[in-house]
Design a protein around this motif. Structure first.
Motif, PDB file in Angstrom:
ATOM      1  N   GLU A 487       2.985  -6.695   9.609  1.00 19.93           N
ATOM      2  CA  GLU A 487       3.913  -5.565   9.625  1.00 19.93           C
ATOM      3  C   GLU A 487       4.218  -5.085   8.206  1.00 19.93           C
ATOM      4  O   GLU A 487       4.308  -3.873   7.946  1.00 19.93           O
ATOM      5  CB  GLU A 487       5.205  -5.973  10.352  1.00 19.93           C
ATOM      6  N   GLU A 488       4.370  -6.026   7.283  1.00 18.31           N
ATOM      7  CA  GLU A 488       4.637  -5.639   5.896  1.00 18.31           C
ATOM      8  C   GLU A 488       3.452  -4.905   5.289  1.00 18.31           C
ATOM      9  O   GLU A 488       3.619  -4.005   4.458  1.00 18.31           O
ATOM     10  CB  GLU A 488       4.965  -6.887   5.076  1.00 18.31           C
ATOM     11  N   LEU A 489       2.234  -5.277   5.734  1.00 18.30           N
ATOM     12  CA  LEU A 489       1.034  -4.600   5.230  1.00 18.30           C
ATOM     13  C   LEU A 489       1.026  -3.141   5.677  1.00 18.30           C
ATOM     14  O   LEU A 489       0.639  -2.246   4.910  1.00 18.30           O
ATOM     15  CB  LEU A 489      -0.218  -5.325   5.730  1.00 18.30           C
ATOM     16  N   ARG A 490       1.445  -2.889   6.897  1.00 13.65           N
ATOM     17  CA  ARG A 490       1.532  -1.505   7.357  1.00 13.65           C
ATOM     18  C   ARG A 490       2.545  -0.717   6.523  1.00 13.65           C
ATOM     19  O   ARG A 490       2.296   0.428   6.128  1.00 13.65           O
ATOM     20  CB  ARG A 490       1.929  -1.466   8.836  1.00 13.65           C
ATOM     21  N   ASN A 491       3.677  -1.342   6.256  1.00  9.42           N
ATOM     22  CA  ASN A 491       4.706  -0.651   5.472  1.00  9.42           C
ATOM     23  C   ASN A 491       4.279  -0.460   4.024  1.00  9.42           C
ATOM     24  O   ASN A 491       4.703   0.501   3.364  1.00  9.42           O
ATOM     25  CB  ASN A 491       6.021  -1.431   5.524  1.00  9.42           C
ATOM     26  N   ALA A 492       3.447  -1.371   3.507  1.00  7.57           N
ATOM     27  CA  ALA A 492       3.031  -1.280   2.108  1.00  7.57           C
ATOM     28  C   ALA A 492       2.261   0.001   1.842  1.00  7.57           C
ATOM     29  O   ALA A 492       2.349   0.582   0.754  1.00  7.57           O
ATOM     30  CB  ALA A 492       2.182  -2.497   1.740  1.00  7.57           C
ATOM     31  N   ILE A 493       1.486   0.465   2.815  1.00  9.35           N
ATOM     32  CA  ILE A 493       0.741   1.717   2.642  1.00  9.35           C
ATOM     33  C   ILE A 493       1.708   2.878   2.493  1.00  9.35           C
ATOM     34  O   ILE A 493       1.570   3.723   1.595  1.00  9.35           O
ATOM     35  CB  ILE A 493      -0.203   1.937   3.834  1.00  9.35           C
ATOM     36  N   ALA A 494       2.706   2.921   3.390  1.00  9.23           N
ATOM     37  CA  ALA A 494       3.658   4.033   3.352  1.00  9.23           C
ATOM     38  C   ALA A 494       4.554   3.973   2.116  1.00  9.23           C
ATOM     39  O   ALA A 494       4.945   5.008   1.567  1.00  9.23           O
ATOM     40  CB  ALA A 494       4.505   4.022   4.628  1.00  9.23           C
ATOM     41  N   ARG A 495       4.868   2.781   1.658  1.00 10.50           N
ATOM     42  CA  ARG A 495       5.796   2.635   0.526  1.00 10.50           C
ATOM     43  C   ARG A 495       5.099   2.687  -0.836  1.00 10.50           C
ATOM     44  O   ARG A 495       5.770   2.639  -1.871  1.00 10.50           O
ATOM     45  CB  ARG A 495       6.547   1.310   0.651  1.00 10.50           C
ATOM     46  N   GLY A 496       3.782   2.739  -0.840  1.00  9.29           N
ATOM     47  CA  GLY A 496       3.066   2.810  -2.107  1.00  9.29           C
ATOM     48  C   GLY A 496       3.168   1.537  -2.921  1.00  9.29           C
ATOM     49  O   GLY A 496       3.315   1.582  -4.145  1.00  9.29           O
ATOM     50  N   GLU A 497       3.058   0.374  -2.249  1.00 12.01           N
ATOM     51  CA  GLU A 497       3.190  -0.904  -2.950  1.00 12.01           C
ATOM     52  C   GLU A 497       1.871  -1.402  -3.537  1.00 12.01           C
ATOM     53  O   GLU A 497       1.847  -2.433  -4.204  1.00 12.01           O
ATOM     54  CB  GLU A 497       3.769  -1.951  -1.992  1.00 12.01           C
ATOM     55  N   PHE A 498       0.784  -0.691  -3.282  1.00 13.41           N
ATOM     56  CA  PHE A 498      -0.505  -1.105  -3.829  1.00 13.41           C
ATOM     57  C   PHE A 498      -0.715  -0.459  -5.203  1.00 13.41           C
ATOM     58  O   PHE A 498      -0.226   0.632  -5.484  1.00 13.41           O
ATOM     59  CB  PHE A 498      -1.649  -0.684  -2.900  1.00 13.41           C
ATOM     60  N   TYR A 499      -1.465  -1.152  -6.053  1.00 18.92           N
ATOM     61  CA  TYR A 499      -1.873  -0.576  -7.330  1.00 18.92           C
ATOM     62  C   TYR A 499      -3.238  -1.145  -7.689  1.00 18.92           C
ATOM     63  O   TYR A 499      -3.683  -2.139  -7.115  1.00 18.92           O
ATOM     64  CB  TYR A 499      -0.838  -0.864  -8.429  1.00 18.92           C
TER      65      TYR A 499
END
Length: 754
Positions: A487-499
């Motif tokens: 679930e956190e992985l799904r939210n990470a896309i929307a929140r821009g947590e990747f770099y």
């Protein structure tokens, strides 16, 4: 029309019976069987013939009794009237013919004939009556000859039309049918022309003699009464015979239809007759046979569909849909008899490697072998279920004691699964991780048992695999952790947590930075930086790798353009493409859109593909690779040597370079086998005119080895770990003017890990 009944084939097993006696059926000289239509026509023909005979007799008697009546009957006025009626009867017959032909395509020959042919024949019969009367009335031999010719032409027209109907719709009779049609049409035109000419001649003479014709005397009362009575009697006789035949046949067909309607598809109608009812009986029998065959086929199809809905198509084992039912049965049995029921959740260790290296077909063969082995290890009352992929669930019925007595059975399963399997001439070995949950201690219902067995299976994997673990309550914490990360992985896309970070790639001889590899990181708000090794497999499993991969592609392209605008030297940027992303039909469109939106030149973008990914569906992969190459995008094979290396396929790949996997670099120069493999890859790449890059270079000894063996490029912590975009810009700027060999420019003190 006898041929209509003769065209229908007799069914096998039918028995010919003597024809029921019909009109004239008792005469021994009447050997040729008649159709029902022919019998009706014959019966009414007798009545009509009798009436004509009486009329002729009456006419002869009137000849003797009255000159005026004789003059009237033989007058040309009567002849004109009869010729006109003959002409009208012919026109009506042609109209009935046209109506029949127009309805043939819609109703079929048989149905159209049944509707329109009787009317046509009645009109022709009327015409013959009128012509016969003309012949009787006329005293002119030439006039009678004209009437005879018209009758002969009429018979030719009728016979030609009936012959045309027989040939219509039959395969291979197109030319013959056209000839028959032209013949009867010509005859019809001749009849119409002759009748019109006859009427014209009679009318002219009638005008000349009309004034001389006196009113004829009326028929004799008793003669008229006798004619009416005789005709009525004959009509009643014929009607009675026909009605009995029709009613009897219809009653049989109704009884047959009722049996079929009630579900008795084995019923058959009597079909010994050769008339229309015999044809209908044969057709209805064929219909009943077709319905019976269709019913058998439907029952077979229903059984097949039911089996497919509850069983796995590949292994033939029960599937997830049937698992719940089997679990409920086992729980009910355990409750009733106070016994234990055990659920074993099985996952094959190393199956993904087999799939990636040997392809999906090899993986399917392996799954079928494993399914057969598991089934042989169990009792007939136990159930093996394939829930999907490389996961199986076993339901063990009727277990006594505390449940630990199943340990020998589990051990047998592990040993059976671990035995090597020969696939495409290659020995393949996989093991299994098993989780065990027992009812009622480890779950009160089917869902809880499967979930807890799944949790125990993950504990077995963590413990080293090729083992089984009994469920314990704390195991659910691991499952909840995986669900939370998903679930956190799904939210990470929307929140821009990747770099993205970038690791430089250097040319061996000059030491210049000739490219960078884009690597993704996850900045979790609570857990900090999460390694791709943790979340990439989960992203692959959930399908989130597709949007994540597109984000990486676009971000790398835009970052490269930012470096160019900052004045950095031109170099390439490499982006890894996952197997799931590569199979997407939109990949080429995503690449084209990223290049167009960012403005990056296509030749500066390199996509890294693993060899196992490409070999999974070689022909489809080649189509995608050729399309990308046509755009100008560079392609490379990552982790070369770790998958299913096919040299015949490798030469077809439109790639620019090979990447030696770090697994072969790690133990150099101590491992002679790794050194031999690395040399072979370098030599192979150069023979194919490909650049070769070694990744994971961390020591001076490794560097010297690859430089001595002609490796073109390197990447690793010896020069730099993955760094941020700004750090990479500084790093590239400090080396942009380098002209020395790579060795003096690498500082061992920079060796560290991210």
């Amino acid at each position: 029309m006898q041929s209509e009944s003769g065209d229908a084939p007799r069914q096998r097993g039918s028995r010919s019976r003597p024809r029921s006696s019909g009109f004239l059926g008792g005469f021994a000289w009447w050997r040729k069987p008649l159709t029902l239509r022919a019998e009706i026509a014959l019966g009414f023909g007798v009545v009509i013939a009798l009436m004509l005979a009486l009329g002729v007799a009456f006419y002869l008697s009137e000849q003797r009794s009255s000159a005026a009546i004789d003059k009237l009957l033989n007058s040309d006025s009567r002849m004109a009237e009869l010729s006109l009626r003959s002409s009208l009867a012919m026109y009506k017959a042609r109209d009935a013919e046209n109506e029949l032909l127009l309805s043939v395509d819609r109703l079929g020959v048989a149905e159209a004939s049944a509707r329109s042919l009787p009317a046509m024949r009645n009109h022709l019969l009327d015409m013959r009556e009128y012509l016969s009367s003309l012949r009787i009335i006329s005293t002119d031999a030439q006039f009678r000859d004209r009437v005879d010719r018209i009758e002969a032409q009429t018979q030719q027209y009728e016979d030609g039309f009936l012959a045309f109907l027989k040939q219509r719709g039959k395969e291979g009779n197109l030319s013959s049918a056209r000839t028959s049609r032209q013949g009867y049409v010509d005859a019809a035109v001749a009849v119409e022309s002759s009748v019109e000419a006859l009427h014209t001649a009679a009318s002219k003479q009638a005008l000349q003699t009309r004034s001389d014709v006196a009113r004829a005397a009326s028929f004799s009362r008793w003669a008229a009464i006798a004619m009416i009575v005789l005709a009525a009697v004959m009509g009643l006789v014929v009607a009675r015979i026909v009605s009995l035949r029709i009613a009897g046949s219809v009653a049989q067909l109704i009884a047959f239809s009722r049996r079929v309607a009630s579900g008795d598809f084995s019923a058959r109608a009597q079909q010994g007759r050769d008339d229309e009812f015999g044809v209908l009986a044969r057709a209805m029998n064929q219909m009943a046979e077709s319905i019976e065959n269709s019913n058998v086929l439907l029952q077979s199809s229903a059984d097949t569909l039911k089996h497919q809905a509850t069983h796995d198509a590949l292994t033939g084992l029960p599937n997830r849909a049937l698992l719940e039912d089997r679990l409920k049965q086992a729980i009910s049995y355990a409750d009733r008899y106070g016994r234990l029921m055990t659920v074993v959740f099985i996952n094959l260790d190393g199956f993904k490697l087999v799939n990636d290296s040997l392809g999906r077909k090899a993986g399917d063969e392996l799954l079928k072998v494993m399914a057969a082995r598991m089934s042989k290890c169990l009792r007939s009352v136990d159930t093996v279920v394939r829930t999907g992929g490389d996961e199986f669930v076993i339901v063990l019925y009727d277990r006594p004691g505390q449940g630990t007595e199943i340990t020998p059975a589990l051990q047998r399963l592990l040993e059976a699964i671990a035995r090597p399997v020969q696939i495409r001439g290659q020995a393949v070995e996989v093991t299994a991780s098993m989780g065990v949950a027992t009812y009622p201690a480890d779950g009160a219902d089917a869902d809880a048992l499967v979930m807890n067995a799944d949790a125990a299976m993950y504990r077995a994997k963590e413990a080293g695999r090729n083992a089984f673990q009994f469920y314990a309550a704390e195991m659910n914490d691991t499952i909840r952790g995986r669900l939370a990360m998903r679930e956190e992985l799904r939210n990470a896309i929307a929140r821009g947590e990747f770099y993205l970070v970038y690791q430089p790639q250097l040319e061996m001889r000059s030491g210049q930075v000739i490219g960078v590899e884009a690597l993704i990181r996850w900045q979790h708000p609570e857990r900090g930086v999460i390694s791709p090794a943790e979340f990439i497999p989960l992203a692959e499993e959930t399908g989130l790798i597709v949007p994540i991969g597109e984000w990486v592609l676009r971000t790398a392209c835009f970052q490269h353009m930012a470096w160019q605008r900052a004045g950095l030297p031109t170099f390439g940027v490499s982006v890894n493409v996952s197997a799931r992303q590569f199979r997407e039909r939109t990949l080429i469109e995503q690449v084209a859109r990223a290049l167009a939106d960012s403005g990056l030149e296509a030749h500066l973008l390199e996509l890294e593909l693993t060899e196992s990914m490409v070999m999974e569906d070689l022909e489809s992969a080649l189509l995608s690779m050729n399309a990308l190459q046509a755009m100008g995008v560079q392609l490379s094979v990552d982790d070369f040597g770790t998958g299913y290396s096919s040299l015949s396929a490798l030469k077809r790949f439109p790639i620019a370079r090979l990447k030696i996997d770090r697994a072969f670099v790690r133990d150099i120069p101590d491992d002679d086998e790794d050194k031999a493999i690395a040399k072979a890859i370098i030599s192979l790449g150069h023979e194919l005119n490909l650049k070769v890059i070694a990744e994971g270079v961390e020591t001076e000894q490794q560097l010297e080895f690859f430089r001595a063996n002609g490796c073109d490029e390197m990447q690793g912590y010896l020069f730099s770990p993955p760094v941020s975009p700004s750090q990479l810009a500084t790093l590239v700027g400090t080396r942009s003017g380098a002209v020395h060999e790579l060795g003096p420019r690498i500082d061992p003190r920079k060796k560290h890990r991210a």
